[in-house]
Structures are given as C-alpha cells and as structure tokens.
Design a protein around this motif. Structure first.
Motif, PDB file in Angstrom:
ATOM      1  N   MET A   1       0.907  -1.066  -0.078  1.00 49.39           N
ATOM      2  CA  MET A   1       0.154   0.048  -0.378  1.00 49.39           C
ATOM      3  C   MET A   1       1.159   1.496   0.256  1.00 49.39           C
ATOM      4  O   MET A   1       1.477   1.980   0.793  1.00 49.39           O
ATOM      5  CB  MET A   1      -1.058   0.236   1.725  1.00 49.39           C
ATOM      6  CG  MET A   1      -1.675  -0.703   1.805  1.00 49.39           C
ATOM      7  SD  MET A   1      -3.076  -0.715   2.785  1.00 49.39           S
ATOM      8  CE  MET A   1      -1.949  -1.635   4.473  1.00 49.39           C
ATOM      9  N   LYS A   2       0.959   2.001  -0.978  1.00 53.03           N
ATOM     10  CA  LYS A   2       1.278   3.454  -0.706  1.00 53.03           C
ATOM     11  C   LYS A   2       0.415   4.300  -0.689  1.00 53.03           C
ATOM     12  O   LYS A   2      -0.165   4.397  -0.279  1.00 53.03           O
ATOM     13  CB  LYS A   2       1.548   3.587  -2.507  1.00 53.03           C
ATOM     14  CG  LYS A   2       2.298   5.047  -2.943  1.00 53.03           C
ATOM     15  CD  LYS A   2       2.233   4.833  -4.519  1.00 53.03           C
ATOM     16  CE  LYS A   2       3.561   6.421  -4.451  1.00 53.03           C
ATOM     17  NZ  LYS A   2       3.257   7.533  -3.296  1.00 53.03           N
ATOM     18  N   LYS A   3       1.571   5.053   0.592  1.00 56.30           N
ATOM     19  CA  LYS A   3       1.164   5.937   1.376  1.00 56.30           C
ATOM     20  C   LYS A   3       0.691   7.637   0.823  1.00 56.30           C
ATOM     21  O   LYS A   3       1.365   7.417  -0.118  1.00 56.30           O
ATOM     22  CB  LYS A   3       1.659   6.224   2.272  1.00 56.30           C
ATOM     23  CG  LYS A   3       1.757   6.040   3.697  1.00 56.30           C
ATOM     24  CD  LYS A   3       2.541   6.209   4.360  1.00 56.30           C
ATOM     25  CE  LYS A   3       2.823   5.150   5.914  1.00 56.30           C
ATOM     26  NZ  LYS A   3       3.581   5.347   6.368  1.00 56.30           N
ATOM     27  N   ASP A   4       0.030   8.113   0.842  1.00 55.32           N
ATOM     28  CA  ASP A   4      -0.476   9.782  -0.172  1.00 55.32           C
ATOM     29  C   ASP A   4       0.802  10.034   0.827  1.00 55.32           C
ATOM     30  O   ASP A   4       0.406  10.022   1.644  1.00 55.32           O
ATOM     31  CB  ASP A   4      -1.946  10.030   0.452  1.00 55.32           C
ATOM     32  CG  ASP A   4      -2.805   9.739  -0.314  1.00 55.32           C
ATOM     33  OD1 ASP A   4      -2.894   8.314  -1.137  1.00 55.32           O
ATOM     34  OD2 ASP A   4      -3.797   9.938  -0.462  1.00 55.32           O
ATOM     35  N   ASP A   5       0.836  11.472   0.121  1.00 54.80           N
ATOM     36  CA  ASP A   5       1.890  12.282   0.342  1.00 54.80           C
ATOM     37  C   ASP A   5       0.986  13.132   2.027  1.00 54.80           C
ATOM     38  O   ASP A   5      -0.351  12.827   1.957  1.00 54.80           O
ATOM     39  CB  ASP A   5       1.918  13.464  -0.440  1.00 54.80           C
ATOM     40  CG  ASP A   5       2.580  13.396  -1.721  1.00 54.80           C
ATOM     41  OD1 ASP A   5       3.263  12.237  -1.628  1.00 54.80           O
ATOM     42  OD2 ASP A   5       2.298  13.741  -2.756  1.00 54.80           O
ATOM     43  N   SER A   6       2.035  13.007   2.799  1.00 57.64           N
ATOM     44  CA  SER A   6       1.820  13.294   4.120  1.00 57.64           C
ATOM     45  C   SER A   6       1.299  15.360   4.776  1.00 57.64           C
ATOM     46  O   SER A   6       2.526  15.549   4.736  1.00 57.64           O
ATOM     47  CB  SER A   6       3.306  12.790   4.918  1.00 57.64           C
ATOM     48  OG  SER A   6       3.164  11.644   4.604  1.00 57.64           O
ATOM     49  N   ILE A   7       0.945  15.080   3.580  1.00 58.31           N
ATOM     50  CA  ILE A   7       0.296  16.968   4.041  1.00 58.31           C
ATOM     51  C   ILE A   7      -1.227  16.915   4.540  1.00 58.31           C
ATOM     52  O   ILE A   7      -2.018  16.517   4.884  1.00 58.31           O
ATOM     53  CB  ILE A   7       0.051  17.493   2.254  1.00 58.31           C
ATOM     54  CG1 ILE A   7       1.246  17.357   1.169  1.00 58.31           C
ATOM     55  CG2 ILE A   7      -0.212  18.604   2.251  1.00 58.31           C
ATOM     56  CD1 ILE A   7       0.653  17.620  -0.379  1.00 58.31           C
TER      57      ILE A   7
END
Length: 124
Positions: A1-7
């Motif tokens: 699972m690839k995380k979304d950008d941590s924004i």
C-alpha cells in the motif's frame, strides 16, 4: 500500500497525531492514508468523554479494551486518527472532539469542510 503524500489540512507537513496509543491507519502515529483506507482515518481528534460515549452509542466502542486486537481502549485526552465521516457525524450531533489541524490529513477535506475542522480546532 502506497501512502498518500503526508500533507495536512492546512497544506503543511503532516505532524504526529499520537503514539501512546499508536494511532493511524498504518499505526505509525500519523493520520496518513491511502486508497485502501476506506474509512478515511484522517482527522486527528482528541478524545472527550462526550465523543467516546457518542461513538459507543452509534456502534464504534473506542473506550473498551480489545486485547485480542492489541487495542487498549481510548481515554479522555488521547489523540486518535478518526474516520472523517464519524467526525462529521459527531459534529452534526453536537459532540465532535477537538481537532489537531497540523496532524489532520488533507484528504479529510474530501469529507469534512475546512471551516468545520477549524471550528473544532485545538488552540494554536
């Protein structure tokens, strides 16, 4: 699972929500998310007695320990990456917990308007 950008919801770097207990969809202390996170565990909420009672009432008991799942239960004051829809539901019922905006993922805005998050934000 690839995380979304941590924004975060304020377009800054997503900061830690909580590590005691460890929270987040990835159990990394952050309200990171990805396509597999169907609950959108993106709102960094600080638990209140009122919210914990409400959550239990609507079928998601966050305060009772579930050791078989490694879950010790939440207490008043604990930070937790809450499902955005549950936060909005609690807000609409008048019992939303406080929000740590810098630790709330930007994807929460797909469900919860920024104005509502700000209305419930912890003091900066």
């Amino acid at each position: 699972m690839k995380k979304d950008d941590s924004i975060n919801a304020m377009n800054g770097v997503l900061v830690v929500c909580g590590t005691d207990p460890v929270t987040g969809f990835f159990r990394d202390g952050h309200c990171n998310t990805c396509e597999a996170d169907q609950g959108s565990h993106t709102v960094c909420a600080v638990m209140t007695a009122e919210f914990l009672a409400y959550s239990k009432y609507v079928g998601n008991d966050l305060s009772t320990p579930r050791p078989e799942f490694g879950f010790l239960g939440l207490n008043v004051g604990d930070p937790w990456c809450l499902c955005a829809s549950r936060f909005l539901q609690a807000h609409d019922e008048g019992c939303a917990p406080k929000v740590h905006l810098a630790a709330t993922h930007k994807r929460a805005l797909e469900i919860v308007p920024l104005e509502i998050l700000k209305e419930n934000a912890l003091p900066a």
